[in-house]
Design a protein around this motif. Structure first.
Motif, short mmCIF file in Angstrom:
data_model
loop_
_atom_site.label_atom_id
_atom_site.label_comp_id
_atom_site.label_asym_id
_atom_site.label_seq_id
_atom_site.Cartn_x
_atom_site.Cartn_y
_atom_site.Cartn_z
N GLY A 43 0.80 -1.21 0.00
CA GLY A 43 0.00 0.00 0.00
C GLY A 43 0.82 1.25 0.00
N ALA A 44 0.27 2.28 0.62
CA ALA A 44 0.91 3.59 0.61
C ALA A 44 0.68 4.28 1.95
CB ALA A 44 0.33 4.45 -0.52
N THR A 45 1.58 5.20 2.25
CA THR A 45 1.56 5.91 3.54
C THR A 45 1.77 7.39 3.31
OG1 THR A 45 2.60 3.98 4.59
CG2 THR A 45 2.70 6.08 5.80
N VAL A 46 0.99 8.22 3.98
CA VAL A 46 1.30 9.66 4.04
C VAL A 46 1.78 9.95 5.45
CG1 VAL A 46 0.49 12.02 3.70
CG2 VAL A 46 -0.52 10.15 2.36
N HIS A 47 2.93 10.62 5.54
CA HIS A 47 3.54 10.85 6.86
C HIS A 47 4.17 12.24 6.90
CE1 HIS A 47 7.75 10.29 5.37
NE2 HIS A 47 7.13 9.58 4.44
N PHE A 48 4.35 12.73 8.10
CA PHE A 48 5.14 13.96 8.28
C PHE A 48 6.60 13.62 8.00
CE2 PHE A 48 1.42 15.19 10.79
CZ PHE A 48 1.26 16.51 10.39
N VAL A 49 7.31 14.60 7.50
CA VAL A 49 8.73 14.38 7.17
C VAL A 49 9.58 14.67 8.40
CG1 VAL A 49 10.65 15.13 5.73
CG2 VAL A 49 8.35 14.92 4.75
N SER A 50 10.43 13.69 8.72
CA SER A 50 11.37 13.87 9.83
C SER A 50 12.79 13.66 9.29
CB SER A 50 11.07 12.88 10.95
OG SER A 50 11.30 11.57 10.49
N ALA A 51 13.77 13.78 10.16
CA ALA A 51 15.17 13.73 9.71
C ALA A 51 15.52 12.40 9.05
CB ALA A 51 16.09 14.01 10.88
N GLU A 52 14.97 11.30 9.57
CA GLU A 52 15.21 9.99 8.97
C GLU A 52 14.31 9.80 7.76
OE1 GLU A 52 17.10 7.10 10.15
OE2 GLU A 52 18.17 8.79 11.06
N MET A 53 14.85 9.28 6.67
CA MET A 53 14.05 9.11 5.46
C MET A 53 12.88 8.13 5.69
SD MET A 53 15.25 7.69 1.76
CE MET A 53 15.42 6.06 2.43
N ASP A 54 11.70 8.52 5.22
CA ASP A 54 10.50 7.66 5.28
C ASP A 54 10.20 7.17 6.70
OD1 ASP A 54 10.35 7.95 2.52
OD2 ASP A 54 11.51 6.14 2.14
N ASP A 55 10.40 8.05 7.67
CA ASP A 55 10.32 7.59 9.05
C ASP A 55 9.41 8.46 9.93
OD1 ASP A 55 11.32 5.68 11.00
OD2 ASP A 55 12.23 7.42 11.97
N GLY A 56 8.85 9.52 9.42
CA GLY A 56 8.10 10.45 10.28
C GLY A 56 6.74 9.92 10.69
N PRO A 57 6.07 10.63 11.60
CA PRO A 57 4.76 10.22 12.10
C PRO A 57 3.75 9.98 10.96
CG PRO A 57 5.62 12.06 13.38
CD PRO A 57 6.56 11.87 12.24
N ILE A 58 3.04 8.85 11.08
CA ILE A 58 2.13 8.42 10.02
C ILE A 58 0.77 9.07 10.18
CG2 ILE A 58 0.84 6.40 9.18
CD1 ILE A 58 3.39 4.73 9.80
N ILE A 59 0.28 9.65 9.09
CA ILE A 59 -1.03 10.33 9.11
C ILE A 59 -2.12 9.37 8.66
CG2 ILE A 59 -2.36 12.27 8.20
CD1 ILE A 59 0.53 13.51 7.55
N ILE A 60 -1.87 8.68 7.55
CA ILE A 60 -2.92 7.83 6.97
C ILE A 60 -2.25 6.78 6.08
CG2 ILE A 60 -3.31 9.37 5.01
CD1 ILE A 60 -6.30 8.85 5.28
N GLN A 61 -2.85 5.60 6.02
CA GLN A 61 -2.33 4.55 5.15
C GLN A 61 -3.47 3.93 4.37
OE1 GLN A 61 -0.15 2.25 8.31
NE2 GLN A 61 1.59 2.59 6.96
N GLY A 62 -3.15 3.39 3.21
CA GLY A 62 -4.12 2.65 2.42
C GLY A 62 -3.48 1.36 1.96
N ALA A 63 -4.25 0.27 2.00
CA ALA A 63 -3.70 -1.04 1.67
C ALA A 63 -4.35 -1.62 0.42
CB ALA A 63 -3.90 -2.00 2.84
#
Ligand code: GRF
Length: 218
Positions: free
Chosen positions: A138-158
């Motif tokens: 699926g896919a994830t929308v997240h806030f951007v943090s210093a680590e790549m693809d690692d920030g707080p998750i807002i919403i996901q779809g599977a």
């Protein structure tokens, strides 16, 4: 209605996710307006598509900065501020960010990643999902943090992974979900319904159901 948040979408390519945000923001009730589209790639197809909607576009070609990522980001930051931008949505923006831009836009920059994080960070997510044999992707929308693809998750779809899938067919199925969840996530952030607490996103009560749903697409 409260003021719509001014959003810049950063792209590097065709911009189909950008288009899903632009389409959603055509509705005056949507809590964000897409005020600017910026690409690091002058040939990004999304630039023309955005201009077709009358949206201001800009190119900041990273190749003019000779590996000085921070100088590139300082110019990006100045451009965004000069236009009164309040939120950044990364949509296929293929540049790794330094702490400068990440910190300057902390909790005000979101990204879409074509996998169910924290699985399959980085590139070639559909190939890796198929190699691993997962049954859901699926896919994830997240806030951007210093680590790549690692920030707080807002919403996901599977989506289901089918035995007959190729990276292309699986990627196309995931993309349909991306186009659904990105506008939803932007609405949650722009309206203030989604906020960051530690490493998690907290949703206001009335919106929790909306984001909590796992979107299962055929
Ligand atoms: C999408 O799959 C997105 O998840 C990833 O890059 C791709 C961009 O596609 N970050 P598009 O330019 O939005 O069509």
């Amino acid at each position: 209605m409260t003021q719509r948040k001014k959003v810049a979408v950063l792209i590097s390519g065709r911009g189909s996710n950008m288009l899903s945000l632009i389409s959603a923001a055509q509705d005056p009730a949507f809590p964000a307006e897409i005020a600017l589209v910026v690409s690091n790639n002058p040939d990004a197809g999304g630039l023309e598509r955005a201009a077709g909607f009358g949206i201001e576009t800009a190119v900041l070609d990273h190749r003019n900065y000779k590996g000085n990522r921070e100088a590139f980001e300082r110019d990006m930051d100045a451009l965004l501020r000069s236009r009164g931008i309040e939120l950044i949505a990364l949509a296929g923006f293929m540049r790794l960010l330094t702490p400068f831009l990440v910190n300057a836009w902390k909790n005000r920059m979101i990204n879409i990643h074509p996998a169910l994080l924290p699985s399959f960070k980085g590139l070639h997510t559909h190939e890796r999902a198929l190699e691993t044999g997962v049954r859901l992707h699926g896919a994830t929308v997240h806030f951007v943090s210093a680590e790549m693809d690692d920030g707080p998750i807002i919403i996901q779809g599977a989506v289901p992974v089918l035995d007959s899938d190729t990276p292309e067919s699986l990627g196309a199925r995931v993309l349909t979900v991306e186009h659904k969840i990105y506008p939803r996530a932007l609405a949650l952030v722009a309206s203030g319904a989604a906020s960051v607490s530690g490493h998690k996103v907290v949703l206001s009560r009335e919106d929790a159901d909306l984001a909590g749903q796992t979107l299962l697409a055929p």
